[in-house]
Every structure is written in C-alpha cells, then in structure tokens.
Design a protein around this motif. Structure first.
Motif, mmCIF file in Angstrom:
data_model
loop_
_atom_site.group_PDB
_atom_site.id
_atom_site.type_symbol
_atom_site.label_atom_id
_atom_site.label_comp_id
_atom_site.label_asym_id
_atom_site.label_seq_id
_atom_site.Cartn_x
_atom_site.Cartn_y
_atom_site.Cartn_z
ATOM 1 N N SER B 113 83.511 41.882 4.184
ATOM 2 C CA SER B 113 83.456 40.434 4.187
ATOM 3 C C SER B 113 83.738 39.856 2.799
ATOM 4 N N THR B 118 85.921 36.508 2.849
ATOM 5 C CA THR B 118 85.326 35.877 4.030
ATOM 6 C C THR B 118 83.919 35.395 3.719
ATOM 7 N N TRP B 120 81.190 36.249 5.232
ATOM 8 C CA TRP B 120 80.366 36.103 6.431
ATOM 9 C C TRP B 120 78.991 36.669 6.090
ATOM 10 N N SER B 468 86.196 32.745 12.578
ATOM 11 C CA SER B 468 85.722 32.718 11.203
ATOM 12 C C SER B 468 85.985 34.050 10.499
ATOM 13 N N GLY B 469 85.739 35.144 11.197
ATOM 14 C CA GLY B 469 85.979 36.466 10.602
ATOM 15 C C GLY B 469 87.452 36.692 10.333
ATOM 16 N N GLY B 474 84.029 32.588 7.102
ATOM 17 C CA GLY B 474 82.668 33.010 6.794
ATOM 18 C C GLY B 474 81.586 32.061 7.242
ATOM 19 N N ALA B 476 79.573 30.018 10.239
ATOM 20 C CA ALA B 476 79.209 30.565 11.540
ATOM 21 C C ALA B 476 78.555 29.515 12.405
#
Lengths: 204, 571
Positions: B113, B118, B120, B468-469, B474, B476
C-alpha cells in the motif's frame, strides 16, 4: 531535442541497479526518516512546545487531565456533553473512528432515535423541538472536541439548573470558548467542551 | 449550500491558480538536468554527494526500459524493507507501547500500500504501529512513492516534448532532485506550520489521563506532524492515526484543513504548467488544467448538495434540516468542508479523509467513488495524475482524428496504432482489476464477512475498496473490516496491478513517442488548447469512466439513493 551528446544507458544491469537501490534506500532513509523528523521535533518543541506535546491540559495540581484537541466523555448534568462517539467504547483515543453507518442502515436510524430521546430528556425538550445535527450524530474521529453553538446553548439550561448559577454567566463562558471560523470564514465555529467545562468549574 | 461555502470554494480555486505557475516553473527547473533550481546553493552539495554514493553520472540518460527497470528495482527493495520493518517492529526501537509485529497478510498489504502511493489503512495506526514503523517504514514511502510518481510523469512529458530521441531522462537523478528540491524543503516549512496549528511531534509514550468528570482516556502521541506534511503534499493519504485527517491531532483547525486541501492539489496543478513549458505551448497546459477544474467543481458541488440533504428520516426524527448529514463529520469542518475534502482527496489519489465517506449520503459517497474510477486525473496523484490525463489526451486526439478522418496527431507527433493500444491497455488494466475483484468480493462469503452495511451500501463498500486500492487512492468506506487475510491479500494485489501494470504501458507509450518526429504546426493540425479541446477531453474522461463503471454504480449508490428518497427501507 538537445540530447544527442548525452551518454546513454539503455542497457540494464539488474545487479548494478540493485546496488544503487540499496545505497539510495539507506541514504534517503537517513535524510527523510532521521534528519527531517528530528529537525521538526527540535524546532517544533522550541517554537510550539505546547502543541508539540499534544496540547495537554493540566489541573491546578499540575496533573494532566486531557488534551484540548480531544473530546472526552462527560455524563454529569453539571457538565456540557461532547458529541456521541463511535471510537472504541466512546472517546477512546487509542481507537479513533466513526460509526461508518450509511443512510439506509437500520443501526444508524435506531441509534439516532435513541440519542434523540436521551437528548430531549436530558435537556427537557418537548417532542417538537428541533435538534442540532451535531448533538445526536457520531463524529468522524470519535474525538471531536467541539459542539455547535446551538447545541451548547440548549445544554446550558441543564447546566444552569444542576449548578444553580445564573444563565448569563454560563452563556458568557460559552461565547468565551467559542472558536470562530478560520480567518473569519473558513470552516465552522465550535465550542470546546473540555475547556468550557473547566471554565465552569472555576466559576464559584 | 450557503454563501460562505461558495466563498471558500472560490478562494480555494484562486489560491490553487496562483501557486500553479511559480511551483510549475520550480518543477521545470528541478526536472530539467542542468538547470539550477531554487535552494541549489543549499542542496547542490548534497545532490552531488548522492550521485557519488550511487555511482551515477548526473548527465547520463536512460531509455524507457532502463528507466522503468530502475524504478521497479527500487520499488521492490523499498517494499521488502518496509515489510521487514513491520514484521520485526517488536525488536526495533521507538516502540513505547510495545506493539507486536504485524501479521504477514497485514504487513504485505501495508508494505504494498505504501510502496504504491495508496496508503490504504488496513491497520489502525495508534493501536498497531510503533513510532519507528510509522516514521521509517511508512513515511519513507510517502516521500519515495511521490518522487517516483513525479519522475514517471516527467519521463512521459519528455517523451512528448523531445523529437527523434531515445532517452527519457535518468530515474535516479529525477528521484534525487525531486526529493531534495521539492518534497523535503516544502515539508520542513509545512510540518512546522502544522505543529503550530496543533499537530503533535514527540516521541513520548501514550499519556493516560482522567478527565474532570472521571472519564479515563489514553492519549496517543508520536512524531505526527512530520508525517502529515508529506502525507498531504505527496498525495499519499495514510494517516498516523486511524481516523486520519478527521482526527484533531492530524487536522486540528479549519485553517490547517484549508492548507492541507491546497497541498493535495499543489504539485498536480503545477505539473500542468510544467507540461506547457516543456512542450512550449503554455495554452495546452492551461487547457488541461481547465479540464481538471471543470471536473473538480462539478464533483464538489454534487457532493456538497448531497451531504446537505440527508434521508428524510432525519427531519422526521426532529434533526434540524439546515445541519445536513453530520454523521461521521467533525464540527470544525461541517458539511461543506467535509464534502470539499472528500472530492479533493479522490480527485487526487490522496485518500486522506476528514470525514467518514461510508456515512455519506448515497450520492455524496458516489462522488468520491466516481472520482477514483475516472482514474484520479483531476489534478490526481503527484505525477500519476498528469500521466493519467495525458493518456486520456492521447485517446481524445485519437477520437478527434477518427471524427474528422485524419491521422491523429498530438503536438506534431503522429498517434499510431501502438500508442493507442498502450493508452487503452492502461485504462483496461484499471477497469479489469476494479470490476474483476469487486465481482469476486460480491459472491464470496469470506469477503462479505468484512462488511459493515447491508443492502446496496454493502456492495458499494466492496466496490469502493477495490476502486480505492486499484486507483492507489487509499480512502475507504471504512466500515469494511479489511484486516482479514482475503481482503489484505486481494487489495494488496489490486494495488500492485493498479500501480505497476499501469505504469508499464504508460512508459512504453512514452518510449514510443520520444522516437517520433515533430511535424510543424499547420492549419490541418488539431489544436490542443482552447474550449473545444478542453470539452473534448472532459467528455472523453466522463464517457470512458461512465460507460465502464455505470452498471456497477447503478447497483450500489444509485439504487441506494432511490431507496433512501423513496420507501426508506432500512438494512
């Protein structure tokens, strides 16, 4: 356009690139994860010590009793109450977060109904009184330190009754602890609950 | 929707416009070897020291394969480094809370991530990660993934600007210069401002307190400010704390919030000026910028309107209508700044949140989701936004060429079959990854165990997670419990595909473009500036995004909206 005389490395050697990557990683780590945060730590502590330490609030004895930036639980009638919190079991500063329930969630509507009933009862509101949105919804962080002005003014009646003091004093404190909009127009105003309650306690 | 909101929106656009040119010129100097950028006297010696350490020639250049290869090796090394730090954090320093090492699936997800920009958050920062893991394992990637993104964008722009050349620059030089001259100096000033506003920067253990009313609380601490600065500037978005920019320690005041929003867009906006300067057509840069602004403002207005109009059940229960939907929002931001931040963070691939998107109204939540699915090219992730929109510029001129029956060309370069194939491959990788994984999640019992909401909102949680991924955003619909093996691994793979498998066709396109001749402009050339071009670009982005994702969106947020406004059935 002008790169005819530049040396060109179109060949790719995995081991050479691996070596460069390792050196670059170490060198950049020292700079970006060593020097940089330590410089901010040093300068931040010198220039803005209070904030760098978490904006902690102490009582008369010097014991830390909270942070002015973090909402905490208040249940007594004599105190203003923070917004509902979904962080852990409520206002858990090691487990920040919201309810994450959507508009078509049974759970959300049920909890709103329950909070509205409690809010009406605590503040002796009749069933037609309009409730400020922030008073019955869970904040995003679960640690919102503030409530809206209208929410504070509604709660003032309860606090006045519980403490047996003049409403005028309490309203003055509310306005004294009201944070205005940033630069006069950014964001929304709010009343800091912890600071308001501490100010109440010094009122004798 | 009130006057103060409009005023803040206009101020935001004004400030963004004003910083675009100066920052763009700075980026041009940083990304053009030989130019001496601002602060050259301070960082020049460090820059040369880096080249000596790395053993590279500052003037040497790489072709697209070598450039991409260097980036991939560097990403691999740093990804493994972070995985190791997270697994071993118990044995590493700066761990006052004695947190154990992360489980393998969580460490994989988190390392991937942060490597892919990202950020996340399957982990909850304050209850999972030591200060060392945050400051070294994670914040390092905030710098690196941002610098990599800008380097990749520069390579593509060079591919467009240079005629009959073979090389696109040198990855190591770009990485070094972007870090030293752009990210680090801005972050030093920015982080100090954030401390001033109230963000902590310390290495103490957590502070246990008992409040005036007897409430016991443990206050998380840490070197937060230094990390938040680069988290925003580098469009990373991974919070030090679980609630991210909604947490008062990450975003304490409306002013800090405003600056954070500006910083998310700043580099992405300035890169459009860099584009104009490189191709010697500043109007083209501003036309691309205008397309971004149109899409940004449209999203912000829809989101603001939707969040001002919650379910009619709110009003029926007695909640004041003027307050809008305050569930999952903070008092200091209110509805407008929450909606604006949500739009910005998903226009860019930032993913920081100052309110909980999962609790947005259906259409309010649709906006961030759709922004991500458009490909995060509305200013976008640093660098990633520019190369994403340039892919769509290529597709747009191709479509325009088809409409008038000419060989499509872009800034004097012929756009041929290979170029269009690479551009379309880029868009297909994203769509395939998002929709493929969402379909799997929607029929998998294991996946559904993580959901927080039922009905169409549950499907939206799955769709949002993979959008998002894959989009390396990132943010949610955070009710989803993603820290479970299936989710961690599936999202980790989606992030990997969404970053590197999209960069490779993009770089192949850059490598092909750089070798082409530039034909002189003639009356037959397709103009890539002005209203016609901007609207064509906006149309292409919306239609491609719309056609690809509309069916999925219809089953999620759109149907939920009609349920909410109609029968108000609850799940």
């Amino acid at each position: 356009m002008n790169d005819t005389n530049k040396s060109e490395t179109n060949t790719f050697h995995f081991l050479r690139e691996l070596k460069i990557s390792l050196i670059a990683t170490v060198a950049l780590l020292l700079l970006l994860c060593g020097v940089y945060p330590l410089v901010i730590w040093g300068l931040g502590n010198v220039a803005f010590h209070h904030q760098a330490e978490g904006s902690l609030v102490r009582n008369a004895q010097g014991t830390v009793i909270g942070s002015e930036l973090l909402g905490q639980g208040f249940t007594s009638d004599k105190y203003f109450h923070s917004r509902p919190s979904a962080a852990g079991n409520g206002y858990d500063a090691t487990s920040s977060g919201g309810s994450n329930l959507g508009q078509t969630s049974q759970k959300l509507i049920d909890s709103l109904k329950a909070r509205i009933a409690v809010y009406r009862k605590e503040n002796s509101l009749d069933s037609t009184a309009q409730i400020p949105g922030d008073a019955v919804t869970a904040s995003a962080s679960g640690l919102d330190p503030e409530i809206s002005l209208d929410n504070a003014l509604i709660q003032a009646s309860r606090v006045v009754k519980a403490r047996g003091i003049e409403r005028g004093h309490v309203e003055a404190l509310i306005h004294g602890n009201l944070r205005g909009r940033g630069l006069g127009f950014l964001g929304e105003p709010g009343v800091n609950v912890l600071q308001l309650n501490l100010a109440l306690d010094t009122l004798k | 929707m009130n006057l103060l909101g409009w005023l803040q929106l206009i101020l935001f656009l004004g400030v963004l416009f004003l910083i675009t040119k100066p920052l763009g010129i700075h980026l041009y100097k940083v990304l053009t070897p030989g130019e001496k950028p601002f602060l050259g006297a301070v960082f020049g010696p460090i820059e040369r020291l880096f080249y000596r350490l790395l053993g590279i020639e500052a003037k040497s250049e790489q072709g697209w394969l070598a450039y991409t290869g260097s980036m991939l090796v560097f990403s691999l090394v740093t990804c493994l480094f972070t995985y190791a730090v997270l697994r071993l954090q118990y044995y590493l320093p700066l761990n006052p809370q004695k947190f154990a090492g992360l489980a393998p699936h969580l460490a994989f997800n988190t390392a991937m991530s942060f490597t892919t920009n990202t950020n996340w958050q399957s982990y909850a920062g304050e209850s999972t990660c030591s200060y060392f893991s945050q400051m070294v394992g994670l914040a390092s990637h905030n710098f690196w993934s941002a610098a990599v993104g800008i380097a990749m964008a520069a390579a593509l722009v060079r591919g467009i600007a240079r005629a009959t050349s073979k090389t696109l620059g040198n990855f190591w030089v770009d990485l070094t210069r972007v870090t030293l001259y752009v990210l680090l100096p801005i972050c030093v000033v920015y982080a100090l401002f954030l401390v001033f506003q109230g963000i902590p920067q310390n290495f103490q253990g957590y502070t246990a307190v008992t409040g005036p009313d007897g409430f016991a609380q443990t206050i998380a601490q840490g070197p937060i400010a230094s990390q938040i600065a680069i988290k925003m500037l580098g469009t990373n978005g991974g919070g030090f704390l679980n609630a991210n920019a909604a947490h008062p320690f990450e975003n304490p005041t409306p002013l800090a919030n405003f600056i954070q929003m500006i910083s998310i867009f700043s580099i992405g906006s300035a890169l459009t000026y860099y584009l104009g300067k490189m191709v010697k057509n500043q109007k083209h840069g501003w036309s691309v910028w205008s397309a971004m602004v149109i899409l940004f403002v449209a999203g912000a207005l829809v989101c603001w309107w939707a969040e001002s109009h919650p379910s009619h059940l709110f009003g029926e229960m007695g909640i004041r209508a003027a307050d809008g939907n305050m569930e999952g929002k903070e008092v200091r931001f209110g509805v407008f700044n929450s909606a604006l931040f949500a739009t910005i963070t998903t226009d860019a691939s930032c993913g920081a949140v100052n309110s909980m998107h999962d609790s947005f109204t259906p259409l309010g939540g649709l906006v961030p989701l759709f922004n991500i699915e458009l490909g995060e090219m509305i200013f976008g992730g640093v660098g990633a936004g520019l190369y994403a929109i340039l892919i769509f510029v290529v597709i747009s001129v191709f479509i325009a060429g088809l409409m008038v029956g000419r060989t499509p060309e872009y800034l004097g370069k012929k756009i041929e079959a290979y170029d269009v194939k690479m551009a379309v491959l880029y868009t297909l990788v994203g769509a395939f990854t998002i929709l493929g994984f969402t379909a799997w999640g929607a029929v998998s019992q294991t996946a559904q165990a993580g959901l927080n909401n039922g009905g169409p909102h549950g499907l939206t949680e799955i769709l949002y997670a993979f959008s998002s991924g894959t989009g390396n955003n990132g943010s949610a619909f955070a009710g989803l419990t993603a820290n479970a093996p299936w989710w961690d691994v599936a999202l980790g793979i989606a992030m990997f595909l969404g970053r590197f498998w999209m960069i490779i066709p993009m770089m192949a396109l850059a490598g092909n473009l750089v070798g082409k001749k530039i034909a002189p402009t003639s009356v037959g050339s397709f103009p890539v500036s002005g209203a016609t071009f901007t609207l064509l670009l906006v149309g292409t982005i919306v239609i491609v995004g719309g056609l690809t994702f509309l069916p999925a969106l219809a089953l999620g947020p759109i149907v939920e909206h009609f349920i909410m406004t109609g029968s108000a059935k609850l799940y």
